[in-house]
Design an enzyme around this catalytic site. Structure first.
Site, mmCIF file in Angstrom:
data_model
loop_
_atom_site.group_PDB
_atom_site.id
_atom_site.type_symbol
_atom_site.label_atom_id
_atom_site.label_comp_id
_atom_site.label_asym_id
_atom_site.label_seq_id
_atom_site.Cartn_x
_atom_site.Cartn_y
_atom_site.Cartn_z
ATOM 1 N N SER A 145 37.433 27.983 -11.524
ATOM 2 C CA SER A 145 36.264 28.205 -11.967
ATOM 3 C C SER A 145 36.268 27.828 -13.091
ATOM 4 O O SER A 145 37.080 28.210 -13.709
ATOM 5 C CB SER A 145 35.489 29.012 -11.677
ATOM 6 O OG SER A 145 34.220 29.600 -11.938
ATOM 7 N N TYR A 159 35.143 38.839 -12.638
ATOM 8 C CA TYR A 159 36.159 36.756 -12.133
ATOM 9 C C TYR A 159 36.852 35.785 -13.002
ATOM 10 O O TYR A 159 37.521 35.507 -11.743
ATOM 11 C CB TYR A 159 34.216 36.440 -10.940
ATOM 12 C CG TYR A 159 34.328 35.415 -11.165
ATOM 13 C CD1 TYR A 159 34.947 35.292 -9.175
ATOM 14 C CD2 TYR A 159 33.734 34.542 -11.428
ATOM 15 C CE1 TYR A 159 34.772 33.764 -8.951
ATOM 16 C CE2 TYR A 159 33.954 32.966 -10.647
ATOM 17 C CZ TYR A 159 34.478 32.778 -9.444
ATOM 18 O OH TYR A 159 34.239 31.346 -9.223
HETATM 19 P P1 NAP Z 1 32.284 31.668 -0.095
HETATM 20 O O1 NAP Z 1 30.872 29.909 0.738
HETATM 21 O O2 NAP Z 1 31.772 32.617 -0.493
HETATM 22 O O3 NAP Z 1 33.190 31.198 0.994
HETATM 23 C C1 NAP Z 1 34.719 32.017 0.460
HETATM 24 C C2 NAP Z 1 35.092 31.768 1.869
HETATM 25 O O4 NAP Z 1 36.749 33.039 1.208
HETATM 26 C C3 NAP Z 1 35.108 32.340 2.935
HETATM 27 O O5 NAP Z 1 36.005 31.418 4.329
HETATM 28 C C4 NAP Z 1 35.299 33.874 3.193
HETATM 29 O O6 NAP Z 1 35.707 33.878 4.662
HETATM 30 C C5 NAP Z 1 36.906 34.110 2.912
HETATM 31 N N1 NAP Z 1 37.547 34.916 2.183
HETATM 32 C C6 NAP Z 1 36.744 35.970 1.388
HETATM 33 N N2 NAP Z 1 37.685 36.601 1.218
HETATM 34 C C7 NAP Z 1 38.536 36.107 1.776
HETATM 35 C C8 NAP Z 1 39.974 37.123 2.398
HETATM 36 N N3 NAP Z 1 40.035 38.343 2.199
HETATM 37 N N4 NAP Z 1 41.158 36.426 2.895
HETATM 38 C C9 NAP Z 1 40.590 35.038 3.351
HETATM 39 N N5 NAP Z 1 39.828 34.619 3.057
HETATM 40 C C10 NAP Z 1 38.470 35.228 2.632
HETATM 41 O O7 NAP Z 1 32.862 30.452 -1.589
HETATM 42 P P2 NAP Z 1 33.415 28.675 -2.309
HETATM 43 O O8 NAP Z 1 31.773 28.969 -2.985
HETATM 44 O O9 NAP Z 1 33.298 27.956 -1.096
HETATM 45 O O10 NAP Z 1 34.023 29.501 -3.277
HETATM 46 C C11 NAP Z 1 35.023 28.795 -2.497
HETATM 47 C C12 NAP Z 1 36.377 28.949 -4.042
HETATM 48 O O11 NAP Z 1 36.149 27.756 -4.782
HETATM 49 C C13 NAP Z 1 36.353 30.654 -4.053
HETATM 50 O O12 NAP Z 1 38.038 30.495 -4.656
HETATM 51 C C14 NAP Z 1 35.462 30.517 -5.431
HETATM 52 O O13 NAP Z 1 35.777 30.943 -6.188
HETATM 53 C C15 NAP Z 1 35.548 29.019 -6.113
HETATM 54 N N6 NAP Z 1 34.855 28.229 -6.948
HETATM 55 C C16 NAP Z 1 33.283 28.497 -6.236
HETATM 56 C C17 NAP Z 1 32.200 27.854 -6.782
HETATM 57 C C18 NAP Z 1 30.646 28.067 -6.493
HETATM 58 O O14 NAP Z 1 29.330 27.664 -7.430
HETATM 59 N N7 NAP Z 1 29.835 28.208 -5.359
HETATM 60 C C19 NAP Z 1 32.464 27.186 -8.398
HETATM 61 C C20 NAP Z 1 33.323 27.527 -8.725
HETATM 62 C C21 NAP Z 1 34.685 28.058 -8.086
HETATM 63 P P3 NAP Z 1 35.211 35.052 5.793
HETATM 64 O O15 NAP Z 1 33.993 34.915 5.327
HETATM 65 O O16 NAP Z 1 35.814 35.008 7.176
HETATM 66 O O17 NAP Z 1 35.962 36.325 4.952
#
Ligand code: NAP
Length: 250
Positions: A145, A159
């Site tokens: 991130s 985080y």
């Molecule tokens: P999201 O929409 O909240 O989705 C998170 C995913 O992780 C869901 O599929 C969830 O599945 C799964 N998950 C949660 N806990 C878990 C566990 N213990 N084991 C396996 N799966 C788990 O998040 P996102 O925004 O797509 O983020 C994806 C990645 O990008 C993350 O690493 C995040 O830190 C990074 N990121 C996101 C942003 C942003 O702005 N969105 C920015 C920078 C980095 P369930 O719901 O089934 O648990």
């Protein structure tokens, strides 16, 4: 593609993981859609992938638990075949607060989910991909991130620090396994339109910050997925230990 390409994406039931699954399936990968809780969402993603004509499998596993990670990889071995790409995407934030309000339980959860989980998945992938273990190589893409270099003060420094660890993990692991046929890279997304902001207690965060970003908009999960799938592809064959910002200039 000559040999079968099998991609395991952690946290692929929603957001960036689900977008990566769609993007990889469109390029012919068989995809394991890992999730922790939402079986219905994971099933919807796998049906979309099978409609594209590829094999897809939803596998429940909490990536912070060693036994569940082992079972995830064993299930993929049995159902899809040898993994060739691991995308360490699963990641969580907690409610926004200052460091002086964070308790031990939260900190352990943050680091075990965001850091230990990626190490455990990488370990299982290396044991299957590395020429040292008789494998034929592969790729690992970690999802970091922009928080790793911004620090996220007042929101979630825990985080941000965990994502800093993912950057260092990417550099070290890339060099450790470079001669064993495995490339390791990371993407560093900025503000992306997914559910993660709501889970931090601030559902309007992306819309609120968008006008202040250099490109004056938040990114989409598809835009991050394209970078992940490129890093995993043969087109990136001489790229390892790289951290690609997908931040609209942030
Ligand atoms: P999201 O929409 O909240 O989705 C998170 C995913 O992780 C869901 O599929 C969830 O599945 C799964 N998950 C949660 N806990 C878990 C566990 N213990 N084991 C396996 N799966 C788990 O998040 P996102 O925004 O797509 O983020 C994806 C990645 O990008 C993350 O690493 C995040 O830190 C990074 N990121 C996101 C942003 C942003 O702005 N969105 C920015 C920078 C980095 P369930 O719901 O089934 O648990």
């Amino acid at each position: 593609m000559t040999t079968k390409q099998v991609m395991i994406i952690t946290g692929a039931s929603r957001g960036i993981g689900a977008a990566t699954a769609r993007c990889a399936a469109a390029r012919g990968y068989a995809v394991a859609v890992n999730f922790a809780r939402d079986e219905g969402a994971a099933a919807r993603v796998t049906s979309e992938l099978t409609a594209l004509g590829v094999e897809a499998l939803a596998v429940r596993a909490d990536v912070s638990r060693q036994d569940e990670v082992r079972r995830l990889f064993e299930t993929v071995d049995a159902e899809l075949g040898a993994v060739t790409v691991l995308v360490n995407n699963a990641g969580v934030v907690d409610r926004q607060c200052r460091v002086d309000a964070m308790d031990e339980e939260r900190l352990l959860r943050m680091f075990s989910m965001n850091v230990v989980g990626s190490f455990l998945c990488a370990r299982e992938a290396i044991r299957r991909m590395s020429t040292r273990y008789g494998g034929t190589g592969g790729c690992i893409v970690n999802v970091s991130s922009a928080a790793a270099r911004l620090g996220s003060p007042g929101e979630y420094v825990d985080y941000a620090a965990a994502k800093g660890a993912i950057d260092t993990f990417t550099l070290g692991l890339a060099r450790e396994v470079a001669a064993e046929g495995i490339r390791v890279n990371a993407v560093r997304p900025g503000i992306i339109l997914t559910d993660i902001h709501a889970s931090g207690g601030d559902p309007a965060r992306a819309e609120r910050l968008a006008p202040h970003l250099p490109m004056q908009r938040a990114g989409t999960a598809d835009e991050v997925a394209e970078a992940i799938v490129w890093l995993a592809s043969p087109a990136a064959s001489y790229t390892t230990g790289a951290i690609v910002d997908v931040t609209g200039g942030r």
